[in-house]
Design a protein around this motif. Structure first.
Motif, PDB file in Angstrom:
ATOM      1  N   MET A   1       0.839  -1.171   0.000  1.00 50.21           N
ATOM      2  CA  MET A   1       0.000   0.000   0.000  1.00 50.21           C
ATOM      3  C   MET A   1       0.886   1.236   0.000  1.00 50.21           C
ATOM      4  O   MET A   1       1.881   1.305   0.705  1.00 50.21           O
ATOM      5  N   ASP A   2       0.512   2.198  -0.801  1.00 48.63           N
ATOM      6  CA  ASP A   2       1.247   3.449  -0.885  1.00 48.63           C
ATOM      7  C   ASP A   2       0.672   4.435   0.115  1.00 48.63           C
ATOM      8  O   ASP A   2      -0.452   4.920  -0.039  1.00 48.63           O
ATOM      9  N   LEU A   3       1.426   4.743   1.151  1.00 49.01           N
ATOM     10  CA  LEU A   3       0.939   5.626   2.209  1.00 49.01           C
ATOM     11  C   LEU A   3       0.768   7.061   1.747  1.00 49.01           C
ATOM     12  O   LEU A   3       0.006   7.819   2.357  1.00 49.01           O
ATOM     13  N   THR A   4       1.452   7.459   0.678  1.00 51.85           N
ATOM     14  CA  THR A   4       1.340   8.840   0.211  1.00 51.85           C
ATOM     15  C   THR A   4      -0.049   9.122  -0.358  1.00 51.85           C
ATOM     16  O   THR A   4      -0.457  10.278  -0.429  1.00 51.85           O
ATOM     17  N   LYS A   5      -0.783   8.091  -0.752  1.00 53.66           N
ATOM     18  CA  LYS A   5      -2.114   8.280  -1.320  1.00 53.66           C
ATOM     19  C   LYS A   5      -3.210   8.328  -0.255  1.00 53.66           C
ATOM     20  O   LYS A   5      -4.347   8.662  -0.565  1.00 53.66           O
ATOM     21  N   LEU A   6      -2.874   7.998   0.976  1.00 49.75           N
ATOM     22  CA  LEU A   6      -3.869   7.991   2.048  1.00 49.75           C
ATOM     23  C   LEU A   6      -3.984   9.373   2.687  1.00 49.75           C
ATOM     24  O   LEU A   6      -2.980  10.083   2.825  1.00 49.75           O
ATOM     25  N   PRO A   7      -5.184   9.714   3.143  1.00 51.69           N
ATOM     26  CA  PRO A   7      -5.300  10.958   3.928  1.00 51.69           C
ATOM     27  C   PRO A   7      -4.593  10.784   5.276  1.00 51.69           C
ATOM     28  O   PRO A   7      -4.429   9.671   5.776  1.00 51.69           O
ATOM     29  N   ASN A   8      -4.182  11.884   5.857  1.00 44.73           N
ATOM     30  CA  ASN A   8      -3.409  11.844   7.102  1.00 44.73           C
ATOM     31  C   ASN A   8      -4.168  11.188   8.250  1.00 44.73           C
ATOM     32  O   ASN A   8      -3.577  10.502   9.081  1.00 44.73           O
ATOM     33  N   GLU A   9      -5.488  11.368   8.294  1.00 40.49           N
ATOM     34  CA  GLU A   9      -6.281  10.744   9.353  1.00 40.49           C
ATOM     35  C   GLU A   9      -6.237   9.219   9.247  1.00 40.49           C
ATOM     36  O   GLU A   9      -6.189   8.515  10.248  1.00 40.49           O
ATOM     37  N   ARG A  10      -6.265   8.724   8.024  1.00 35.00           N
ATOM     38  CA  ARG A  10      -6.215   7.269   7.803  1.00 35.00           C
ATOM     39  C   ARG A  10      -4.830   6.717   8.167  1.00 35.00           C
ATOM     40  O   ARG A  10      -4.711   5.617   8.704  1.00 35.00           O
ATOM     41  N   LYS A  11      -3.777   7.473   7.887  1.00 34.44           N
ATOM     42  CA  LYS A  11      -2.423   7.051   8.270  1.00 34.44           C
ATOM     43  C   LYS A  11      -2.327   6.899   9.785  1.00 34.44           C
ATOM     44  O   LYS A  11      -1.784   5.921  10.285  1.00 34.44           O
ATOM     45  N   LEU A  12      -2.864   7.904  10.486  1.00 30.19           N
ATOM     46  CA  LEU A  12      -2.841   7.850  11.948  1.00 30.19           C
ATOM     47  C   LEU A  12      -3.645   6.660  12.454  1.00 30.19           C
ATOM     48  O   LEU A  12      -3.202   5.946  13.361  1.00 30.19           O
ATOM     49  N   TYR A  13      -4.802   6.408  11.866  1.00 28.31           N
ATOM     50  CA  TYR A  13      -5.635   5.273  12.267  1.00 28.31           C
ATOM     51  C   TYR A  13      -4.885   3.950  12.074  1.00 28.31           C
ATOM     52  O   TYR A  13      -4.874   3.104  12.968  1.00 28.31           O
TER      53      TYR A  13
END
Length: 101
Positions: A1-13
């Motif tokens: 999964m490419d973390l750069t494509k996720l919103p910041n809230e989803r990264k934190l989750y």
């Protein structure tokens, strides 16, 4: 999964979820969390959720190192002392090493 494509809230989750899942006797998840989110925590430009992600990455790395050191210590102690522990060691042994009684 490419973390750069996720919103910041989803990264934190995700980072938080991997951290807490490591407490379910799955310490390899702490290692995955520390490696996977390292760039998001320390390298990319600052964003609001980064402070919490950094905290979870640091604690995940510490947890992974501690659990790995405990696991390796147990392996070394058990393999070197198994024959001296007698019947107790036999009762907790699943596979007997070749050449050992």
């Amino acid at each position: 999964m490419d973390l750069t494509k996720l919103p910041n809230e989803r990264k934190l989750y995700l980072c938080k979820w991997y951290f807490y899942a490591g407490f379910a006797l799955l310490p390899f998840l702490w290692a995955v969390n520390a490696i996977w989110f390292f760039k998001q925590a320390f390298i990319v430009p600052a964003y609001e959720e980064q402070k919490l992600i950094k905290k979870y990455v640091i604690f995940s790395g510490i947890g992974a190192l501690l659990s790995a050191s405990l696991y390796i210590s147990w392996i070394v102690v058990f393999q070197t002392q198994r024959t001296h522990w007698g019947e107790f060691a036999d009762s907790i042994t699943y596979l007997y090493p070749a050449g050992s009684p």
